[in-house]
Design an enzyme around this catalytic site. Structure first.
Site, PDB file in Angstrom:
ATOM      1  N   HIS A 182       0.853  -1.205   0.000  1.00  0.00           N
ATOM      2  CA  HIS A 182       0.000   0.000   0.000  1.00  0.00           C
ATOM      3  C   HIS A 182       0.880   1.243   0.000  1.00  0.00           C
ATOM      4  O   HIS A 182       1.011   1.931   1.008  1.00  0.00           O
ATOM      5  CB  HIS A 182      -0.959  -0.039   1.197  1.00  0.00           C
ATOM      6  CG  HIS A 182      -1.882  -1.203   1.116  1.00  0.00           C
ATOM      7  ND1 HIS A 182      -3.208  -1.090   0.744  1.00  0.00           N
ATOM      8  CD2 HIS A 182      -1.645  -2.526   1.290  1.00  0.00           C
ATOM      9  CE1 HIS A 182      -3.756  -2.295   0.718  1.00  0.00           C
ATOM     10  NE2 HIS A 182      -2.827  -3.190   1.039  1.00  0.00           N
ATOM     11  N   ASP A 201      -6.454  -1.095  -3.152  1.00  0.00           N
ATOM     12  CA  ASP A 201      -6.822  -1.884  -1.969  1.00  0.00           C
ATOM     13  C   ASP A 201      -7.700  -3.057  -2.409  1.00  0.00           C
ATOM     14  O   ASP A 201      -8.792  -2.854  -2.953  1.00  0.00           O
ATOM     15  CB  ASP A 201      -7.661  -1.066  -0.980  1.00  0.00           C
ATOM     16  CG  ASP A 201      -6.904   0.070  -0.305  1.00  0.00           C
ATOM     17  OD1 ASP A 201      -5.660   0.091  -0.345  1.00  0.00           O
ATOM     18  OD2 ASP A 201      -7.591   0.942   0.268  1.00  0.00           O
ATOM     19  N   HIS A 228      -7.523  -6.784   2.170  1.00  0.00           N
ATOM     20  CA  HIS A 228      -6.715  -5.824   2.925  1.00  0.00           C
ATOM     21  C   HIS A 228      -7.310  -5.600   4.312  1.00  0.00           C
ATOM     22  O   HIS A 228      -6.587  -5.368   5.271  1.00  0.00           O
ATOM     23  CB  HIS A 228      -6.630  -4.507   2.153  1.00  0.00           C
ATOM     24  CG  HIS A 228      -5.905  -3.411   2.874  1.00  0.00           C
ATOM     25  ND1 HIS A 228      -4.715  -3.599   3.506  1.00  0.00           N
ATOM     26  CD2 HIS A 228      -6.219  -2.104   3.056  1.00  0.00           C
ATOM     27  CE1 HIS A 228      -4.307  -2.469   4.049  1.00  0.00           C
ATOM     28  NE2 HIS A 228      -5.213  -1.550   3.812  1.00  0.00           N
TER      29      HIS A 228
END
Ligand code: 23J
Ligand code: MN
Length: 262
Positions: free
Chosen positions: A73, A79, A83
């Protein structure tokens, strides 16, 4: 024999004659890329580093290449559902299991730049999304919803992360807006100009980091650290957001492109 005209031959022509432009929504990715700082006891992501394998030298006389090191990230990044803990059991949760179809979609751009300039903690509300829809039409299924805050115009990590004693201050989505987009509009995901999809103060929200919690928990994606959102129309652009196909990946830096009618 002339070839058949399709929407894609028309696109190819428009790319050639300027009728469609390709806007790069990606920040440069390097050692100066700002990285999110979580308070103790949480572990943090390292900054980007490069190590040279060879550069036209004894280690490789005709070739240059590097090893890259960074968190999943980092910078302009994607994402995936896994996650967040709320998305940990999603079937299409990891980068390598996401179908390519879901990496392309129309962009709906909601402008909060004025509000964010006046208040760095500004949150887009459900009513503001409904008001945007009254002006621009209903957000279609499988759209990317992009929050234009002009935050990408902040130079340097300090201004960009905007940390005070009580943590970072940056804009985002309120809970009602996030729920509307994930549950009632079935978006692909949301994209922001800030370091993460949640507002700076979202550690103190209920649930904490509610945009991650609700989006990833419903199998939706996130795009963070975007730029050039001020070059997009409210509707009419198509986004291509294609992360690395990392096995088990929770996210990945990527190049985000918008196809925009001139
Ligand atoms: C881990 C913990 C909190 C947050 C994040 C990551 C991100 O913003 C991210 O990059 O997904 S808020
Ligand atoms: Mn992320």
């Amino acid at each position: 024999m002339p070839s058949k005209v399709t929407v894609l031959t028309q696109l190819a022509e428009a790319l050639e004659d300027g009728g469609v432009q390709v806007v790069d929504l990606t920040q440069p990715l390097g050692p100066d890329t700002p990285v999110l700082g979580l308070p103790p006891p949480f572990a943090n992501s390292p900054p980007v580093s490069f190590e040279t394998i060879s550069r036209y030298d004894d280690a490789g006389p005709a070739w240059y290449w590097r090893t890259i090191r960074m968190g999943e990230h980092t910078g302009t990044h994607f994402d995936a559902p896994v996650h967040w803990i709320s998305g940990r059991n999603r079937a299409d949760g990891t980068l390598d299991s996401i179908t390519a179809r879901r990496l392309v979609g129309p962009a709906c751009v909601i402008d909060i730049s004025r509000e964010a300039a006046a208040n760095p903690d500004h949150l887009l509300t459900r009513d503001a999304v409904l008001d945007w829809e009254a002006r621009h039409g209903r957000i279609p299924p499988n759209a990317w919803v992009l929050l234009r805050s002009d935050w990408s115009k902040r130079v340097g990590a300090e201004e960009f992360l905007n940390c005070r004693e009580d943590g970072p201050h940056s804009p985002g989505f309120d809970r009602g807006a996030t729920e509307l987009l994930a549950l009632e509009r079935d978006v692909l995901g949301v994209g922001v100009e800030t370091v993460g999809t949640d507002a700076g103060q979202a550690h103190a929200f209920d649930p904490p980091f509610w945009t991650h919690h609700i989006m990833q928990g419903n199998g939706k994606f996130g795009l963070a650290s975007l730029c050039n959102l001020d070059r997009l129309p409210p509707t009419g652009a198509v986004l291509v957001a294609s992360p690395l196909k990392l096995v088990g990946g929770s996210g990945s830096p990527l190049r985000v492109l918008a196809l925009v009618p001139a």
